[in-house]
Design a protein around this motif. Sequence first.
Motif, PDB file in Angstrom:
ATOM      1  N   UNK A   8       0.831  -1.202   0.000  1.00 45.76           N
ATOM      2  CA  UNK A   8       0.000   0.000   0.000  1.00 45.76           C
ATOM      3  C   UNK A   8       0.869   1.256   0.000  1.00 45.76           C
ATOM      4  N   UNK A   9       1.884   1.263   0.851  1.00 44.97           N
ATOM      5  CA  UNK A   9       2.780   2.415   0.925  1.00 44.97           C
ATOM      6  C   UNK A   9       3.560   2.563  -0.384  1.00 44.97           C
ATOM      7  N   UNK A  10       4.023   1.449  -0.917  1.00 43.80           N
ATOM      8  CA  UNK A  10       4.762   1.482  -2.182  1.00 43.80           C
ATOM      9  C   UNK A  10       3.884   2.035  -3.311  1.00 43.80           C
ATOM     10  N   UNK A  11       2.595   1.758  -3.252  1.00 45.70           N
ATOM     11  CA  UNK A  11       1.664   2.264  -4.260  1.00 45.70           C
ATOM     12  C   UNK A  11       1.292   3.726  -4.007  1.00 45.70           C
ATOM     13  N   UNK A  12       1.724   4.264  -2.875  1.00 47.90           N
ATOM     14  CA  UNK A  12       1.435   5.658  -2.557  1.00 47.90           C
ATOM     15  C   UNK A  12      -0.002   5.902  -2.134  1.00 47.90           C
ATOM     16  N   UNK A  17      -7.739   5.474   0.673  1.00 49.83           N
ATOM     17  CA  UNK A  17      -7.679   5.370  -0.783  1.00 49.83           C
ATOM     18  C   UNK A  17      -7.738   3.912  -1.237  1.00 49.83           C
ATOM     19  N   UNK A  18      -7.018   3.049  -0.520  1.00 54.30           N
ATOM     20  CA  UNK A  18      -7.066   1.624  -0.852  1.00 54.30           C
ATOM     21  C   UNK A  18      -8.469   1.076  -0.635  1.00 54.30           C
ATOM     22  N   UNK A  19      -9.125   1.524   0.413  1.00 54.50           N
ATOM     23  CA  UNK A  19     -10.499   1.088   0.674  1.00 54.50           C
ATOM     24  C   UNK A  19     -11.412   1.470  -0.490  1.00 54.50           C
ATOM     25  N   UNK A  20     -11.271   2.684  -0.977  1.00 55.38           N
ATOM     26  CA  UNK A  20     -12.101   3.146  -2.093  1.00 55.38           C
ATOM     27  C   UNK A  20     -11.813   2.341  -3.359  1.00 55.38           C
ATOM     28  N   UNK A  21     -10.544   2.079  -3.632  1.00 56.12           N
ATOM     29  CA  UNK A  21     -10.167   1.341  -4.848  1.00 56.12           C
ATOM     30  C   UNK A  21     -10.576  -0.126  -4.795  1.00 56.12           C
ATOM     31  N   UNK A  22     -10.521  -0.718  -3.599  1.00 57.66           N
ATOM     32  CA  UNK A  22     -10.739  -2.158  -3.470  1.00 57.66           C
ATOM     33  C   UNK A  22     -12.160  -2.556  -3.087  1.00 57.66           C
ATOM     34  N   UNK A  23     -12.888  -1.638  -2.456  1.00 61.15           N
ATOM     35  CA  UNK A  23     -14.205  -1.999  -1.947  1.00 61.15           C
ATOM     36  C   UNK A  23     -14.146  -2.715  -0.609  1.00 61.15           C
ATOM     37  N   UNK A  24     -12.954  -2.725   0.004  1.00 59.62           N
ATOM     38  CA  UNK A  24     -12.763  -3.307   1.340  1.00 59.62           C
ATOM     39  C   UNK A  24     -12.732  -2.142   2.322  1.00 59.62           C
ATOM     40  N   UNK A  25     -13.409  -2.263   3.449  1.00 61.78           N
ATOM     41  CA  UNK A  25     -13.488  -1.131   4.372  1.00 61.78           C
ATOM     42  C   UNK A  25     -12.121  -0.747   4.941  1.00 61.78           C
ATOM     43  N   UNK A  26     -11.977   0.539   5.269  1.00 62.51           N
ATOM     44  CA  UNK A  26     -10.734   1.025   5.850  1.00 62.51           C
ATOM     45  C   UNK A  26     -10.458   0.330   7.177  1.00 62.51           C
ATOM     46  N   UNK A  46      -8.190 -11.018  -2.917  1.00 63.65           N
ATOM     47  CA  UNK A  46      -8.200 -10.746  -4.352  1.00 63.65           C
ATOM     48  C   UNK A  46      -8.534  -9.282  -4.623  1.00 63.65           C
ATOM     49  N   UNK A  47      -9.510  -8.736  -3.918  1.00 66.00           N
ATOM     50  CA  UNK A  47      -9.864  -7.320  -4.094  1.00 66.00           C
ATOM     51  C   UNK A  47      -8.686  -6.410  -3.773  1.00 66.00           C
ATOM     52  N   UNK A  48      -7.998  -6.699  -2.667  1.00 67.03           N
ATOM     53  CA  UNK A  48      -6.852  -5.876  -2.272  1.00 67.03           C
ATOM     54  C   UNK A  48      -5.717  -6.013  -3.280  1.00 67.03           C
ATOM     55  N   UNK A  49      -5.444  -7.228  -3.696  1.00 67.33           N
ATOM     56  CA  UNK A  49      -4.371  -7.465  -4.667  1.00 67.33           C
ATOM     57  C   UNK A  49      -4.675  -6.768  -5.990  1.00 67.33           C
ATOM     58  N   UNK A  50      -5.908  -6.865  -6.443  1.00 68.20           N
ATOM     59  CA  UNK A  50      -6.285  -6.193  -7.692  1.00 68.20           C
ATOM     60  C   UNK A  50      -6.110  -4.690  -7.586  1.00 68.20           C
ATOM     61  N   UNK A  51      -6.534  -4.113  -6.480  1.00 64.98           N
ATOM     62  CA  UNK A  51      -6.419  -2.668  -6.287  1.00 64.98           C
ATOM     63  C   UNK A  51      -4.956  -2.224  -6.230  1.00 64.98           C
ATOM     64  N   UNK A  52      -4.103  -3.091  -5.695  1.00 64.72           N
ATOM     65  CA  UNK A  52      -2.677  -2.774  -5.578  1.00 64.72           C
ATOM     66  C   UNK A  52      -1.884  -3.216  -6.808  1.00 64.72           C
ATOM     67  N   UNK A  53      -2.555  -3.898  -7.727  1.00 62.33           N
ATOM     68  CA  UNK A  53      -1.918  -4.407  -8.950  1.00 62.33           C
ATOM     69  C   UNK A  53      -0.750  -5.351  -8.641  1.00 62.33           C
ATOM     70  N   UNK A  54      -1.018  -6.269  -7.704  1.00 60.09           N
ATOM     71  CA  UNK A  54      -0.048  -7.315  -7.363  1.00 60.09           C
ATOM     72  C   UNK A  54      -0.771  -8.653  -7.363  1.00 60.09           C
TER      73      UNK A  54
END
Length: 64
Positions: A8-12, A17-26, A46-54
């Motif tokens: 997450x930090x590496x993605x800035x 923001x990750x919650x919004x991109x992934x649909x997983x709550x903060x 899978x949602x988190x990985x997709x949002x982080x592109x990993x």
Amino acid sequence: MQELKNCRIQAGLTQEQLAEKSGVSRTTIANIERGSQEFLKSSTIIKLADALKVAPQVLLCSKS
């Protein structure tokens, strides 16, 4: 799960923001990063990985 925080930090991205991109709550993201979320659904990973592109394996494999 330190891997999630590192990616997450590496993605800035903030947790919000990750919650919004992934649909997983903060709150869930914060709990995962703190290690207080013992069980994770594969769909959450899978949602988190997709949002982080990993690959999901990146979030699951400790580098220690």
